[in-house]
Write an enzyme that holds these catalytic residues in place. Structure first.
Site, PDB file in Angstrom:
ATOM      1  N   GLY A  10     -97.193  58.942 -49.917  1.00  0.00           N
ATOM      2  CA  GLY A  10     -97.479  60.354 -50.174  1.00  0.00           C
ATOM      3  C   GLY A  10     -98.915  60.432 -50.666  1.00  0.00           C
ATOM      4  O   GLY A  10     -99.244  59.841 -51.706  1.00  0.00           O
ATOM      5  N   ALA A  11     -99.751  61.094 -49.895  1.00  0.00           N
ATOM      6  CA  ALA A  11    -101.181  61.179 -50.263  1.00  0.00           C
ATOM      7  C   ALA A  11    -101.558  62.635 -50.501  1.00  0.00           C
ATOM      8  O   ALA A  11    -102.619  63.091 -50.100  1.00  0.00           O
ATOM      9  CB  ALA A  11    -102.043  60.558 -49.169  1.00  0.00           C
ATOM     10  N   GLY A  12    -100.652  63.353 -51.148  1.00  0.00           N
ATOM     11  CA  GLY A  12    -100.922  64.754 -51.468  1.00  0.00           C
ATOM     12  C   GLY A  12    -101.652  64.862 -52.788  1.00  0.00           C
ATOM     13  O   GLY A  12    -102.520  64.028 -53.100  1.00  0.00           O
ATOM     14  N   ASN A  13    -101.294  65.880 -53.568  1.00  0.00           N
ATOM     15  CA  ASN A  13    -102.000  66.104 -54.837  1.00  0.00           C
ATOM     16  C   ASN A  13    -101.821  64.943 -55.812  1.00  0.00           C
ATOM     17  O   ASN A  13    -102.789  64.450 -56.384  1.00  0.00           O
ATOM     18  CB  ASN A  13    -101.491  67.394 -55.494  1.00  0.00           C
ATOM     19  N   ILE A  14    -100.576  64.524 -56.025  1.00  0.00           N
ATOM     20  CA  ILE A  14    -100.366  63.418 -56.978  1.00  0.00           C
ATOM     21  C   ILE A  14    -100.876  62.109 -56.381  1.00  0.00           C
ATOM     22  O   ILE A  14    -101.517  61.313 -57.065  1.00  0.00           O
ATOM     23  CB  ILE A  14     -98.886  63.272 -57.397  1.00  0.00           C
ATOM     24  N   ASP A  34     -99.345  58.340 -45.674  1.00  0.00           N
ATOM     25  CA  ASP A  34     -98.835  59.705 -45.529  1.00  0.00           C
ATOM     26  C   ASP A  34     -98.530  59.935 -44.047  1.00  0.00           C
ATOM     27  O   ASP A  34     -99.120  59.284 -43.175  1.00  0.00           O
ATOM     28  CB  ASP A  34     -99.866  60.737 -46.019  1.00  0.00           C
ATOM     29  N   ARG A  89     -86.289  72.368 -59.431  1.00  0.00           N
ATOM     30  CA  ARG A  89     -86.469  71.037 -58.835  1.00  0.00           C
ATOM     31  C   ARG A  89     -85.306  70.735 -57.890  1.00  0.00           C
ATOM     32  O   ARG A  89     -85.474  70.087 -56.862  1.00  0.00           O
ATOM     33  CB  ARG A  89     -86.541  69.977 -59.930  1.00  0.00           C
ATOM     34  N   ASN A 121     -89.285  64.807 -56.684  1.00  0.00           N
ATOM     35  CA  ASN A 121     -88.188  65.576 -57.289  1.00  0.00           C
ATOM     36  C   ASN A 121     -87.092  65.918 -56.285  1.00  0.00           C
ATOM     37  O   ASN A 121     -87.369  65.961 -55.089  1.00  0.00           O
ATOM     38  CB  ASN A 121     -88.755  66.893 -57.848  1.00  0.00           C
ATOM     39  N   HIS A 176     -84.740  64.761 -65.861  1.00  0.00           N
ATOM     40  CA  HIS A 176     -85.989  65.516 -65.781  1.00  0.00           C
ATOM     41  C   HIS A 176     -85.682  66.916 -65.255  1.00  0.00           C
ATOM     42  O   HIS A 176     -85.983  67.265 -64.138  1.00  0.00           O
ATOM     43  CB  HIS A 176     -86.965  64.791 -64.851  1.00  0.00           C
TER      44      HIS A 176
HETATM   45  P1  A3D Z   1     -97.922  67.368 -52.199  1.00  0.00           P
HETATM   46  O1  A3D Z   1     -99.334  67.621 -52.612  1.00  0.00           O
HETATM   47  O2  A3D Z   1     -97.284  68.330 -51.260  1.00  0.00           O
HETATM   48  O3  A3D Z   1     -97.870  65.892 -51.575  1.00  0.00           O
HETATM   49  C1  A3D Z   1     -96.715  65.390 -50.984  1.00  0.00           C
HETATM   50  C2  A3D Z   1     -97.165  64.560 -49.793  1.00  0.00           C
HETATM   51  O4  A3D Z   1     -96.017  63.939 -49.229  1.00  0.00           O
HETATM   52  C3  A3D Z   1     -97.839  65.379 -48.681  1.00  0.00           C
HETATM   53  O5  A3D Z   1     -99.146  64.890 -48.434  1.00  0.00           O
HETATM   54  C4  A3D Z   1     -96.918  65.159 -47.494  1.00  0.00           C
HETATM   55  O6  A3D Z   1     -97.604  65.089 -46.237  1.00  0.00           O
HETATM   56  C5  A3D Z   1     -96.280  63.838 -47.843  1.00  0.00           C
HETATM   57  N1  A3D Z   1     -95.054  63.536 -47.100  1.00  0.00           N
HETATM   58  C6  A3D Z   1     -94.110  64.384 -46.654  1.00  0.00           C
HETATM   59  N2  A3D Z   1     -93.164  63.704 -45.975  1.00  0.00           N
HETATM   60  C7  A3D Z   1     -93.533  62.401 -46.012  1.00  0.00           C
HETATM   61  C8  A3D Z   1     -92.964  61.217 -45.489  1.00  0.00           C
HETATM   62  N3  A3D Z   1     -91.824  61.225 -44.786  1.00  0.00           N
HETATM   63  N4  A3D Z   1     -93.609  60.061 -45.700  1.00  0.00           N
HETATM   64  C9  A3D Z   1     -94.768  60.032 -46.403  1.00  0.00           C
HETATM   65  N5  A3D Z   1     -95.351  61.115 -46.911  1.00  0.00           N
HETATM   66  C10 A3D Z   1     -94.736  62.293 -46.714  1.00  0.00           C
HETATM   67  O7  A3D Z   1     -96.974  67.262 -53.479  1.00  0.00           O
HETATM   68  P2  A3D Z   1     -97.324  66.628 -54.923  1.00  0.00           P
HETATM   69  O8  A3D Z   1     -98.107  65.376 -54.710  1.00  0.00           O
HETATM   70  O9  A3D Z   1     -97.854  67.694 -55.801  1.00  0.00           O
HETATM   71  O10 A3D Z   1     -95.843  66.301 -55.437  1.00  0.00           O
HETATM   72  C11 A3D Z   1     -95.081  65.282 -54.832  1.00  0.00           C
HETATM   73  C12 A3D Z   1     -93.664  65.247 -55.388  1.00  0.00           C
HETATM   74  O11 A3D Z   1     -93.714  64.964 -56.787  1.00  0.00           O
HETATM   75  C13 A3D Z   1     -92.882  66.569 -55.273  1.00  0.00           C
HETATM   76  O12 A3D Z   1     -91.550  66.305 -54.882  1.00  0.00           O
HETATM   77  C14 A3D Z   1     -92.921  67.134 -56.683  1.00  0.00           C
HETATM   78  O13 A3D Z   1     -91.831  67.982 -56.955  1.00  0.00           O
HETATM   79  C15 A3D Z   1     -92.857  65.867 -57.493  1.00  0.00           C
HETATM   80  N6  A3D Z   1     -93.309  65.996 -58.882  1.00  0.00           N
HETATM   81  C16 A3D Z   1     -92.599  65.315 -59.823  1.00  0.00           C
HETATM   82  C17 A3D Z   1     -92.977  65.380 -61.153  1.00  0.00           C
HETATM   83  C18 A3D Z   1     -92.191  64.646 -62.182  1.00  0.00           C
HETATM   84  O14 A3D Z   1     -92.503  64.716 -63.343  1.00  0.00           O
HETATM   85  C19 A3D Z   1     -91.051  63.843 -61.784  1.00  0.00           C
HETATM   86  C20 A3D Z   1     -94.096  66.134 -61.534  1.00  0.00           C
HETATM   87  C21 A3D Z   1     -94.803  66.811 -60.546  1.00  0.00           C
HETATM   88  C22 A3D Z   1     -94.399  66.723 -59.213  1.00  0.00           C
END
Ligand code: A3D
Length: 320
Positions: A10-14, A34, A89, A121, A176
């Site tokens: 996953g190379a999104g925001n986090i 990603d 969530r 999540n 969580h």
């Molecule tokens: P986002 O910036 O959308 O990044 C998610 C990435 O996952 C995107 O770049 C997608 O292209 C990629 N993705 C989708 N499907 C796949 C796949 N099959 N294989 C590989 N990559 C894929 O989201 P984010 O980075 O902001 O958040 C990611 C997750 O963390 C979400 O589910 C949030 O709800 C969760 N999150 C959890 C916490 C906790 O404290 C546990 C806090 C904040 C966010």
């Protein structure tokens, strides 16, 4: 000496924030995976170009191939969709379960010896699914939530007491979700437990209750401000602290979603508890004593996690 390898699924925001921090701290070389072509490659190149400025020699690459994570020491999973305003969530369960299953297959095949940190999540159910499907040992698969939840609690307490965040220790247990259990008894300012701080007149019970409530809803507060996603800087910082404890065998005591085998009277689910993270992974689950109120809150939180796991099994019967 060989370099450590950190795979970020996953190379999104986090994912981007994780790569930046891992590189700044030179924890190892970073592979960003990603499904969206170009995004992990672009972020990896951008961050690599920050290296000469920050003085980091970490190597970064982006990929759409699971084979690139082969031999990773740490895998951090953020693949999935984040919350939008108005979503809980748990609303993410169905779509993120499908994604997590694919990720688990990739990790099981190419990085079976890694220490895996799940962030996707709904956290406690996704980390359960990731472990079950990947087949990795339970002590090598954990969820990040407690470090973030306690950081939020610590920040709000530091602001209340007008002291450094470094002098505030906080404790959060359970799943969580909005029914997580921030413990007042086990949280302290400069070693002074919060009930004692209230007795001394440093604050009031009402103000601490409001802080506990804000901590529980801390993720939602950011979602409603951002409107296009959820928190990412603090979640990434929290997961890097866990990864570092493993990679450097620091044996930090951190609240994590860990697999419980009869600790706290709970068996077969993941829930937030204090654990020791060392080179073997989760090396110990600390069992602290809960009073009747804390136990009731913890059990309610665990019941929510169990409900999500049952829902996950209905969505994908291969998890039965
Ligand atoms: P986002 O910036 O959308 O990044 C998610 C990435 O996952 C995107 O770049 C997608 O292209 C990629 N993705 C989708 N499907 C796949 C796949 N099959 N294989 C590989 N990559 C894929 O989201 P984010 O980075 O902001 O958040 C990611 C997750 O963390 C979400 O589910 C949030 O709800 C969760 N999150 C959890 C916490 C906790 O404290 C546990 C806090 C904040 C966010």
């Amino acid at each position: 000496m060989s370099r450590k390898k950190i795979a970020l699924i996953g190379a999104g925001n986090i994912g981007g924030a994780l790569a930046h921090l891992a590189s700044l701290k030179e924890l190892g070389d970073v592979v960003l995976f990603d499904i969206v072509a170009g995004v992990p490659q672009g972020k990896a190149l951008d961050l690599a170009q920050a290296g000469p400025i920050s003085g980091s020699d970490s190597r970064l690459c982006g990929t759409q191939e699971y084979s690139a994570i082969e031999g990773a020491d740490v895998v951090i999973v953020t693949a999935g969709v984040p919350r939008q305003p108005g979503m809980s969530r748990d609303d993410l369960l169905s779509v993120n379960l499908g994604i997590t299953s694919k990720v688990a297959d990739g990790i099981g095949q190419y990085a079976p010896n890694a220490f895996v940190i799940c962030i996707t999540n709904p956290l406690d159910a996704m980390v359960w699914a990731l472990q079950k499907r990947s087949g990795l040992p339970t002590h090598r698969v954990v969820g990040m939530a407690g470090v973030l939840d306690t950081a939020r609690f610590r920040l709000f307490l530091a602001e209340e007491f007008k002291v450094s965040v470094q002098d505030v220790a906080a404790f959060v247990l359970g799943g969580h979700g909005d029914d997580m259990v921030p413990s007042i008894r086990y949280s302290s300012v400069a070693g002074v437990p919060l009930p004692e701080a209230i007795r001394l007149g440093w604050t009031t019970k009402e103000r601490i209750d409001a802080i506990v409530d804000r901590t529980r809803k801390g993720g939602g507060e950011i979602v409603s401000l951002l409107k296009t996603g959820s928190a990412f800087y603090a979640p990434a910082t929290a997961a890097i602290e866990m990864a570092e404890s493993h990679l450097k065998d620091k044996r930090r005591v951190l609240p994590c979603a860990a697999y419980l085998s009869n600790q706290y009277g709970v068996d077969g689910v993941y829930a937030g508890v204090p654990v020791v993270i060392g080179e073997k992974g989760v090396e110990r689950v600390l069992e602290i004593e809960l009073d009747a109120e804390e136990r009731a809150m913890f059990e309610k939180s665990v019941a929510s996690v169990r409900g999500l796991i049952e829902a996950a099994k209905r969505i994908d019967p291969s998890y039965m």
